[in-house]
Scaffold this motif. Structure first.
Motif, mmCIF file in Angstrom:
data_model
loop_
_atom_site.group_PDB
_atom_site.id
_atom_site.type_symbol
_atom_site.label_atom_id
_atom_site.label_comp_id
_atom_site.label_asym_id
_atom_site.label_seq_id
_atom_site.Cartn_x
_atom_site.Cartn_y
_atom_site.Cartn_z
ATOM 1 N N ILE A 52 -5.415 15.331 22.178
ATOM 2 C CA ILE A 52 -4.684 14.105 21.840
ATOM 3 C C ILE A 52 -5.497 13.250 20.868
ATOM 4 C CG2 ILE A 52 -3.805 11.915 22.782
ATOM 5 C CD1 ILE A 52 -3.042 13.593 25.331
ATOM 6 N N MET A 53 -6.807 13.141 21.098
ATOM 7 C CA MET A 53 -7.643 12.344 20.196
ATOM 8 C C MET A 53 -7.686 12.935 18.792
ATOM 9 S SD MET A 53 -10.787 10.731 22.325
ATOM 10 C CE MET A 53 -11.104 11.961 23.564
ATOM 11 N N VAL A 54 -7.761 14.250 18.692
ATOM 12 C CA VAL A 54 -7.737 14.892 17.376
ATOM 13 C C VAL A 54 -6.396 14.632 16.685
ATOM 14 C CG1 VAL A 54 -7.713 17.132 16.200
ATOM 15 C CG2 VAL A 54 -9.467 16.649 17.897
ATOM 16 N N ALA A 55 -5.296 14.685 17.434
ATOM 17 C CA ALA A 55 -3.973 14.423 16.858
ATOM 18 C C ALA A 55 -3.870 12.975 16.366
ATOM 19 C CB ALA A 55 -2.884 14.713 17.887
ATOM 20 N N VAL A 56 -4.356 12.027 17.160
ATOM 21 C CA VAL A 56 -4.309 10.617 16.763
ATOM 22 C C VAL A 56 -5.176 10.389 15.533
ATOM 23 C CG1 VAL A 56 -4.986 8.275 17.461
ATOM 24 C CG2 VAL A 56 -3.722 9.731 19.049
ATOM 25 N N LEU A 57 -6.378 10.945 15.526
ATOM 26 C CA LEU A 57 -7.281 10.806 14.380
ATOM 27 C C LEU A 57 -6.669 11.405 13.112
ATOM 28 C CD1 LEU A 57 -10.048 9.830 13.411
ATOM 29 C CD2 LEU A 57 -10.952 12.070 14.010
ATOM 30 N N THR A 58 -6.052 12.573 13.248
ATOM 31 C CA THR A 58 -5.387 13.209 12.104
ATOM 32 C C THR A 58 -4.253 12.327 11.584
ATOM 33 O OG1 THR A 58 -5.912 15.391 12.995
ATOM 34 C CG2 THR A 58 -4.166 15.288 11.342
ATOM 35 N N GLY A 59 -3.484 11.739 12.500
ATOM 36 C CA GLY A 59 -2.401 10.845 12.101
ATOM 37 C C GLY A 59 -2.902 9.599 11.394
ATOM 38 N N VAL A 60 -3.968 9.009 11.912
ATOM 39 C CA VAL A 60 -4.540 7.809 11.295
ATOM 40 C C VAL A 60 -5.030 8.119 9.880
ATOM 41 C CG1 VAL A 60 -6.499 6.199 11.404
ATOM 42 C CG2 VAL A 60 -5.146 6.656 13.449
ATOM 43 N N GLN A 98 -3.440 6.644 6.352
ATOM 44 C CA GLN A 98 -4.297 5.928 5.393
ATOM 45 C C GLN A 98 -4.232 6.579 4.013
ATOM 46 O OE1 GLN A 98 -5.482 2.937 6.056
ATOM 47 N NE2 GLN A 98 -4.507 3.263 8.040
ATOM 48 N N ILE A 99 -4.190 7.900 3.966
ATOM 49 C CA ILE A 99 -4.071 8.611 2.680
ATOM 50 C C ILE A 99 -2.730 8.286 2.022
ATOM 51 C CG2 ILE A 99 -3.802 10.911 1.649
ATOM 52 C CD1 ILE A 99 -5.951 11.872 3.664
ATOM 53 N N ILE A 100 -1.659 8.292 2.815
ATOM 54 C CA ILE A 100 -0.328 7.961 2.280
ATOM 55 C C ILE A 100 -0.325 6.556 1.701
ATOM 56 C CG2 ILE A 100 2.065 7.453 2.944
ATOM 57 C CD1 ILE A 100 1.820 9.828 4.936
ATOM 58 N N LYS A 101 -0.909 5.590 2.421
ATOM 59 C CA LYS A 101 -0.922 4.202 1.952
ATOM 60 C C LYS A 101 -1.830 4.028 0.733
ATOM 61 C CE LYS A 101 0.279 1.798 6.213
ATOM 62 N NZ LYS A 101 -0.162 0.818 7.218
ATOM 63 N N LYS A 102 -3.009 4.644 0.761
ATOM 64 C CA LYS A 102 -3.974 4.448 -0.320
ATOM 65 C C LYS A 102 -3.472 5.026 -1.647
ATOM 66 C CE LYS A 102 -8.730 5.171 -1.726
ATOM 67 N NZ LYS A 102 -10.054 5.612 -1.357
ATOM 68 N N TYR A 103 -2.917 6.222 -1.590
ATOM 69 C CA TYR A 103 -2.478 6.889 -2.816
ATOM 70 C C TYR A 103 -0.987 6.699 -3.100
ATOM 71 C CZ TYR A 103 -7.081 8.977 -2.621
ATOM 72 O OH TYR A 103 -8.440 9.153 -2.577
ATOM 73 N N GLN A 104 -0.316 5.880 -2.284
ATOM 74 C CA GLN A 104 1.114 5.598 -2.443
ATOM 75 C C GLN A 104 1.911 6.888 -2.688
ATOM 76 O OE1 GLN A 104 1.067 2.652 -5.552
ATOM 77 N NE2 GLN A 104 0.387 1.055 -4.149
ATOM 78 N N LEU A 105 1.747 7.826 -1.769
ATOM 79 C CA LEU A 105 2.383 9.135 -1.906
ATOM 80 C C LEU A 105 3.897 9.019 -1.811
ATOM 81 C CD1 LEU A 105 -0.051 11.328 0.220
ATOM 82 C CD2 LEU A 105 -0.035 10.967 -2.247
ATOM 83 N N LYS A 106 4.567 10.017 -2.361
ATOM 84 C CA LYS A 106 6.029 10.065 -2.365
ATOM 85 C C LYS A 106 6.492 11.255 -1.522
ATOM 86 C CE LYS A 106 6.595 8.037 -6.969
ATOM 87 N NZ LYS A 106 5.442 7.275 -7.085
ATOM 88 N N ASP A 107 7.729 11.166 -1.016
ATOM 89 C CA ASP A 107 8.283 12.286 -0.256
ATOM 90 C C ASP A 107 8.770 13.378 -1.210
ATOM 91 O OD1 ASP A 107 10.743 11.449 -1.231
ATOM 92 O OD2 ASP A 107 11.431 10.634 0.673
ATOM 93 N N THR A 120 10.810 9.698 -3.578
ATOM 94 C CA THR A 120 10.893 8.332 -3.071
ATOM 95 C C THR A 120 9.555 7.946 -2.440
ATOM 96 O OG1 THR A 120 13.218 8.744 -2.545
ATOM 97 C CG2 THR A 120 12.200 6.789 -1.560
ATOM 98 N N PRO A 121 9.033 6.761 -2.767
ATOM 99 C CA PRO A 121 7.768 6.336 -2.145
ATOM 100 C C PRO A 121 7.891 6.269 -0.621
ATOM 101 C CG PRO A 121 8.362 4.881 -3.959
ATOM 102 C CD PRO A 121 9.532 5.784 -3.723
ATOM 103 N N ILE A 122 6.856 6.722 0.061
ATOM 104 C CA ILE A 122 6.841 6.669 1.522
ATOM 105 C C ILE A 122 6.419 5.267 1.932
ATOM 106 C CG2 ILE A 122 5.781 7.580 3.619
ATOM 107 C CD1 ILE A 122 5.313 10.210 2.063
ATOM 108 N N CYS A 123 7.302 4.584 2.656
ATOM 109 C CA CYS A 123 7.037 3.215 3.102
ATOM 110 C C CYS A 123 6.945 3.223 4.627
ATOM 111 C CB CYS A 123 8.151 2.281 2.639
ATOM 112 S SG CYS A 123 7.897 0.578 3.128
#
Length: 137
Positions: free
Chosen positions: A43-51, A55-64, A68-71
């Motif tokens: 569970i901790m590895v899953a949570v860490l991977t999600g976090v 953060q990568i999605i927000k920092k690089y403003q990735l798109k789907d 469309t930008p992922i918000c």
């Protein structure tokens, strides 16, 4: 053919959960008895991977896949709803011996008694849909 990538990810997810023993009723029992760190580690590895992923999605403003930008909206700061939801989820997990992720894996592995858990999950989802407007959010 557009859905093949999702089917492949589902197979990989099932293999990972099976090989990590996250679908094992005994491992879930050990976790709720505080006898083993195994499931908590997963569970901790899953949570860490999600976090990290968020953060990568927000920092690089990735798109789907459609461009469309992922918000990702901020969560409401209501502690009660998360505590009550967590308690209900945890009780269901402990009683059924399975959380929603492995239900399909266990059915596919031949554990037909998990069909009862699947039906309970479907009924619970349906009831939530019916009662959603009457519940505090």
């Amino acid at each position: 053919m557009k859905l093949i990538k999702f089917i492949l990810v589902g197979f990989v997810f099932g293999i990972v959960l099976t090989k990590s023993e996250a679908v094992s009723w005994y491992r879930i029992y050990e976790m709720f008895q505080f006898q083993s760190f195994h499931m908590y580690g997963i569970i901790m590895v899953a949570v860490l991977t999600g976090v990290i992923g968020i953060q990568i999605i927000k920092k690089y403003q990735l798109k789907d896949s459609t461009g469309t930008p992922i918000c990702i909206a901020d969560k409401e700061s209501s502690t009660t709803r998360y505590v009550l939801g967590g308690i209900i989820f945890g009780l269901g997990w402990a009683l059924a011996g399975s959380c929603p992720g492995p239900i399909f894996i266990l059915i596919g592995a031949g554990f037909t008694s998990v069909i009862i858990v699947f039906l309970g999950a479907m009924i619970g989802t349906f009831l939530y849909g019916v009662l959603k407007d009457k519940l505090p959010h």
